[in-house]
Write a protein that holds these residues in place. Structure first.
Motif, short mmCIF file in Angstrom:
data_model
loop_
_atom_site.label_atom_id
_atom_site.label_comp_id
_atom_site.label_asym_id
_atom_site.label_seq_id
_atom_site.Cartn_x
_atom_site.Cartn_y
_atom_site.Cartn_z
N GLU A 172 2.79 11.10 -20.65
CA GLU A 172 3.04 9.69 -20.91
C GLU A 172 4.49 9.54 -21.32
O GLU A 172 4.93 10.12 -22.33
CB GLU A 172 2.11 9.16 -22.00
CG GLU A 172 0.66 9.07 -21.60
CD GLU A 172 0.40 7.96 -20.58
OE1 GLU A 172 1.13 6.94 -20.64
OE2 GLU A 172 -0.49 8.11 -19.75
N THR A 173 5.26 8.80 -20.58
CA THR A 173 6.68 8.61 -20.88
C THR A 173 6.97 7.14 -21.12
O THR A 173 6.28 6.26 -20.58
CB THR A 173 7.56 9.11 -19.72
OG1 THR A 173 7.21 8.39 -18.53
CG2 THR A 173 7.37 10.59 -19.51
N PRO A 174 7.98 6.85 -21.94
CA PRO A 174 8.33 5.44 -22.18
C PRO A 174 8.78 4.76 -20.89
O PRO A 174 9.47 5.36 -20.06
CB PRO A 174 9.48 5.54 -23.18
CG PRO A 174 9.39 6.90 -23.77
CD PRO A 174 8.82 7.77 -22.71
N ARG A 175 8.35 3.53 -20.73
CA ARG A 175 8.81 2.71 -19.60
C ARG A 175 9.96 1.85 -20.12
O ARG A 175 9.79 1.06 -21.05
CB ARG A 175 7.66 1.84 -19.08
CG ARG A 175 8.00 1.09 -17.78
CD ARG A 175 6.71 0.63 -17.11
NE ARG A 175 5.94 -0.24 -17.97
CZ ARG A 175 6.00 -1.57 -17.95
NH1 ARG A 175 6.83 -2.18 -17.10
NH2 ARG A 175 5.25 -2.29 -18.75
N PRO A 182 12.44 -0.65 -24.45
CA PRO A 182 11.12 -0.07 -24.19
C PRO A 182 10.10 -1.15 -23.83
O PRO A 182 10.03 -2.19 -24.47
CB PRO A 182 10.77 0.60 -25.52
CG PRO A 182 11.57 -0.12 -26.54
CD PRO A 182 12.83 -0.57 -25.86
N GLY A 233 6.74 -0.20 -23.22
CA GLY A 233 5.46 0.50 -23.27
C GLY A 233 5.60 1.89 -22.69
O GLY A 233 6.68 2.49 -22.70
N SER A 234 4.50 2.45 -22.17
CA SER A 234 4.52 3.80 -21.60
C SER A 234 3.88 3.78 -20.23
O SER A 234 3.18 2.83 -19.86
CB SER A 234 3.81 4.79 -22.52
OG SER A 234 2.44 4.42 -22.67
N GLU A 235 4.10 4.86 -19.47
CA GLU A 235 3.53 4.99 -18.14
C GLU A 235 3.21 6.45 -17.86
O GLU A 235 3.79 7.37 -18.46
CB GLU A 235 4.50 4.45 -17.08
CG GLU A 235 5.83 5.16 -17.05
CD GLU A 235 6.80 4.51 -16.09
OE1 GLU A 235 6.40 3.57 -15.40
OE2 GLU A 235 7.97 4.96 -16.04
N ARG A 236 2.25 6.68 -16.96
CA ARG A 236 1.84 8.02 -16.58
C ARG A 236 2.89 8.59 -15.62
O ARG A 236 3.19 8.00 -14.59
CB ARG A 236 0.46 7.98 -15.92
CG ARG A 236 -0.08 9.31 -15.45
CD ARG A 236 -1.47 9.09 -14.87
NE ARG A 236 -2.04 10.33 -14.36
CZ ARG A 236 -1.90 10.77 -13.12
NH1 ARG A 236 -1.15 10.07 -12.25
NH2 ARG A 236 -2.46 11.90 -12.73
N THR A 237 3.40 9.76 -15.95
CA THR A 237 4.47 10.37 -15.16
C THR A 237 4.09 11.81 -14.84
O THR A 237 3.57 12.54 -15.70
CB THR A 237 5.80 10.34 -15.92
OG1 THR A 237 6.11 9.00 -16.24
CG2 THR A 237 6.92 10.92 -15.07
#
Length: 376
Positions: A47-50, A309, A311-315
């Motif tokens: 999970e990485t910051p978007r 930022p 939120g987060s996203e699946r990377t």
């Protein structure tokens, strides 16, 4: 076998060209069982910051515009852009001859006013003495008239002298008041002339650095016209445009990362110190101002990006050594049982010691590493 993966990539590139360059990520070019990688790794799902990059420019927090307070011809400019100055240092000198002449005239008028006031004081003193004498005489004559020692005519003469002395005293006091008012006005005129003369020498209002110069000797300086721009020691900030749909993700005092392109891609951290409450009606964006730390080589006007930022996203990430490149084609060798499949992928940003995979892998796959070559 040493160059097998390169051969496979070239074969994929030929297929890519034959298909008009339309190879989708995840496409394979046939398995091979003879490939033996130097090392293996797994495609990680993290999970990485978007982040949204809001672009802007570096600005000084406290730019001081140096202007003339009086009209005059510029005689000397003592500084140039880049010069460091201290409070009180001379920056610009204007033609002072007219101001000096006016100051000399007002000082002469002041001397005359002081002399007039002194004469008025003497007049009051003389009128006071005459009034005191006439008042005493009138009282004595009144008593003698009551005792029927003098005639009424003599009493009337004494009364007339008393009234005349009283009027002269009042007139002398009025003259003194007028002389004092005139002296005060002339003193103010002298102060204004001294201030005007002082305005012909323009000094630095604070410690700082000259960032811009707008005049040269011979130019005419007038009130409201910029002479110099002075960047004081208040530090720098990045002023970026954030579109209205994202302004809700920014708040006062929030810590944000920034990248100043001219200084490299390493982010620096600052705090939001100001959000302008009105959006630009043309760009539909708000100006957000973020403080910058003291950085060597940082100057106003440099391009920068604020990372907001969202939120987060699946990377999915793989080590950099897993990526093979031939031209614009990028592949990853993926284990499928006992076989190795060259899979076309689309890469994104660097992610730590690896690289982001935008498409072509699902995560969890075993990929081959070429530690000697790394990314090509």
């Amino acid at each position: 076998m040493k160059y097998l993966h390169t051969l496979l990539a070239l074969l994929l590139l030929g297929a890519f060209s034959a298909c008009g360059g339309d190879i989708e990520p995840g496409t394979v070019n046939g398995p091979t069982t003879e490939y033996h990688p130097e090392a293996e790794a797994r495609a990680q799902v993290v999970e990485t910051p978007r982040l949204h990059e809001a672009v802007g420019s570096v600005q000084a927090k406290t730019d001081v515009r140096v202007e003339a307070q009086v009209t005059g011809r510029v005689m000397e400019v003592a500084v140039r852009p880049g010069d460091a100055v201290k409070t009180g240092d001379v920056l610009v000198k204007l033609d002072s001859r007219q101001s000096e002449s006016r100051l000399e005239q007002t000082r002469q008028a002041q001397q005359a006013a002081v002399s007039t006031e002194a004469q008025a004081r003497q007049g009051v003193a003389a009128a006071q003495a005459a009034f005191t004498k006439a008042s005493s005489t009138f009282k004595r004559m009144s008593q003698l008239h009551e005792d029927k020692v003098i005639t009424t005519e003599e009493l009337e003469k004494a009364e007339t002298a008393f009234l005349q002395a009283k009027a002269v005293l009042a007139q002398a006091r009025d003259g003194l008041a007028a002389a004092q008012a005139s002296a005060r006005q002339v003193e103010k005129n002298v102060q204004e002339a001294e201030i005007g003369l002082g305005y012909t020498t323009i000094t630095a209002p604070a410690d700082g650095e000259v960032s811009q110069r707008f005049v040269d000797p011979g130019d005419l300086a007038i009130p409201g016209k910029d002479l110099l721009n002075l960047r004081t020691s208040g530090g720098m900030r990045l002023e970026a445009m954030v579109r209205e749909g994202l302004i809700g993700h920014v708040r006062m005092g929030q810590s944000l990362e920034m990248i100043i392109t001219a200084l490299g891609e390493t982010p620096v951290t600052g705090q939001v110190e100001e959000i302008e409450p009105l959006a630009d009606p043309v760009t539909r964006s708000f100006v957000v101002k973020v403080t910058l730390p003291d950085l060597p080589g940082l100057y106003p006007g440099m391009f920068g990006r604020v990372l907001i930022p969202l939120g987060s996203e699946r990377t999915i990430t793989v080590p950099t050594a897993a990526i093979r490149s031939v031209g614009q084609l990028k592949t990853v060798m993926v284990r499928d049982g006992e076989r190795w499949l060259p899979v076309y992928v689309r890469t994104g940003r660097p992610a730590g010691d690896g690289v982001e995979i935008l498409s072509g892998l699902n995560g969890g796959e075993t990929v081959a590493l070429d530690t000697a070559r790394g990314a090509k």
